[in-house]
Design a protein around this motif. Sequence first.
Motif, PDB file in Angstrom:
ATOM      1  N   ARG A 589       0.837  -1.197   0.000  1.00  0.00           N
ATOM      2  CA  ARG A 589       0.000   0.000   0.000  1.00  0.00           C
ATOM      3  C   ARG A 589       0.875   1.252   0.000  1.00  0.00           C
ATOM      4  NH1 ARG A 589      -2.981  -0.895   4.616  1.00  0.00           N
ATOM      5  NH2 ARG A 589      -3.592  -2.909   3.791  1.00  0.00           N
ATOM      6  N   ARG A 594      -1.000  -2.614  -6.188  1.00  0.00           N
ATOM      7  CA  ARG A 594      -1.989  -3.655  -5.916  1.00  0.00           C
ATOM      8  C   ARG A 594      -1.639  -4.863  -6.788  1.00  0.00           C
ATOM      9  NH1 ARG A 594      -6.627  -0.700  -6.077  1.00  0.00           N
ATOM     10  NH2 ARG A 594      -6.718  -0.956  -8.317  1.00  0.00           N
ATOM     11  N   ILE A 595      -1.673  -6.053  -6.184  1.00  0.00           N
ATOM     12  CA  ILE A 595      -1.331  -7.261  -6.943  1.00  0.00           C
ATOM     13  C   ILE A 595      -2.600  -7.851  -7.527  1.00  0.00           C
ATOM     14  CG2 ILE A 595      -0.301  -9.576  -6.808  1.00  0.00           C
ATOM     15  CD1 ILE A 595       1.717  -7.469  -6.143  1.00  0.00           C
ATOM     16  N   GLU A 596      -2.597  -8.074  -8.823  1.00  0.00           N
ATOM     17  CA  GLU A 596      -3.738  -8.753  -9.439  1.00  0.00           C
ATOM     18  C   GLU A 596      -3.374 -10.203  -9.664  1.00  0.00           C
ATOM     19  OE1 GLU A 596      -5.047  -6.768 -12.930  1.00  0.00           O
ATOM     20  OE2 GLU A 596      -5.850  -5.079 -11.806  1.00  0.00           O
ATOM     21  N   GLU A 597      -4.241 -11.099  -9.252  1.00  0.00           N
ATOM     22  CA  GLU A 597      -3.970 -12.539  -9.437  1.00  0.00           C
ATOM     23  C   GLU A 597      -3.992 -12.865 -10.917  1.00  0.00           C
ATOM     24  OE1 GLU A 597      -2.899 -14.678  -7.339  1.00  0.00           O
ATOM     25  OE2 GLU A 597      -2.978 -13.186  -5.725  1.00  0.00           O
TER      26      GLU A 597
END
Length: 597
Positions: A589, A594-597
Amino acid sequence: MLKTIACGELRSNHVGKTVTLAGWVHKRRDHGGLIFIDLRDSRGLVQVVFNPERSPQAHQVAENFRSEWVVLVEGEVALRPAGTLNPHMPTGDVEVYASRAEVLNPSKTPPFDISEDGQVDELLRMQYRYLDLRTARMHDNLVLRHRVVKYIRDFLDARGFIEIETPILIKSTPEGARDYLVPSRIYPGSFYALPQSPQQLKQLLMVAGYEKYFQIARCFRDEDLRGDRQPEHTQLDLEMSFVNEEDVLGLIEELFTDIVEKVASNRKLVKPFARLRYDDVMARYGTDKPDLRFGLELADLTEVAKATESHVLRQAVDGGGIVKGFAAPGCGGYSRRQVDELTAFAQTRGARGLITISLEGEGTSLDSLGMDQVRSTLARFLTLEQVKQIAQRTKAKPGDLILIVAGPAKVANTALSQLRNEIGQRLKLTDPTQMVFAFVTDFPLFAWNEETKAWEPEHHLFTAPAEEHWPLLETDPGSMRARHYDLVCNGMELASGSIRNHNREKQERIMRFLGYTSEQIEDRFGQLLGALEYGAPPHGGIAPGIDRFLYLLSDHADSIRDVIAFPKTQNAVDPLFHTPAPVTPEHLRELHIRIEE
Ligand code: ASP
């Protein structure tokens, strides 16, 4: 210090002296009454004897000693009794009679034996790198590394070079790999790139008037890993102003010769280093980094192939391809299985197939060869005369096996160059104590990328073309030659370098030719191009890879990982720190990620 002398320093001139030693229990042998240990520290080993009659205290403490415990021993240096001298140990004339002993820190039983040079799984070694680095072989590798780097620094210092550090948090500097990125916390959505090399920085230093720069520099390249690559590697990065190719090559030849002869001295060297043209090495070896410890040169068989009845050969030639091959001496008797193995080898290196011709009758002359001595799947399609032509071109004699690949030039060269190395190894022509260096010059400026259907720099886009080739940029870019040179040794590329474009307009022409828009040029290279407008001197440099060079120099390295204290695995993982690793959501943060799967 807790000790008065290092274990490995004791010699017969210390006999009679009382010393205090501290180190690790390398080996312990209990001979009934007497206990012997080899005590190890960073300087080596010495034998210590615990005699209960001499010192009951020391003997009692030593009874508990186990491998890798850290201990302190006080005692008297004595000559070993006649017949027990150990000529294999530098301290082998003496031993220490312990009068007092103390355990400084016990050790768990190590997961592998540090005192033996046995085969240990590399992953285990990397998980316990701090134990692996205790072994004599790794210790020797790191000491060698230190000596070589120190030699380089002194050598260059004596010639007026100065070492200048350049930043690790920087902007993309293309060297043909992907960048490692570091997100900025302060500027959301902005990133630093780790340098693939200090290329632009060293050029800026030339503009800044530092005419002889070098740095032992770390370079970061996110690329598909191969045996001789690491995500980060160390280069001797070097740049000079007011030079031509020969100035750089001459300096590097002297430096490398000196290191091999004066620092390593366990390697034979061929002097002077060969200077080979790119076209010539590609023709003769199928690669721009040939192993020159052996011959087995490739021969072009395209003309002979055209005249044969062989469909396979003619098809390859008609399709714009080439036919090339070489002779594996004495391999004419290879079994069907051995030939199949070589075929599979060539196929995994991209060839559609491998054509083999075995010539029987070892010891007889080629003139007396008959078709009954020729074994080949192509035999039906070849006349005896054609077989002899192929043999003459590949310098094959009866008793040899000729290996041939037909196809697009790149495919044939790639497969054959690797087959050549394979045969060189099988025939034991790759003497590891020999180092055969060569400079490869006259590279093409651009390489055509079949996948992207675009030209890309053969080296990097800062390389200058041969001055007289500028007009070809519009008409025939593929035949432009670059002022680019490589140093190769034993089949490895040890260094690349070039004379650079020091004129803004020319540098921009290359960038535009490669498809960069004006915005991209300004965004990525504005800093360098701007500098080129303020009196940039002509300059050039090179960057030899330190890890690879050490790998070739060391007697105890199975891979470049063995000359690096804390390397990554071939999958770019550090099994000791378990990196790369996920980070906490808070940390992400903070970085606005932000991690996207
Ligand atoms: N920067 C280049 C490289 O890392 C070397 C050079 O051109 O000096 O390969």
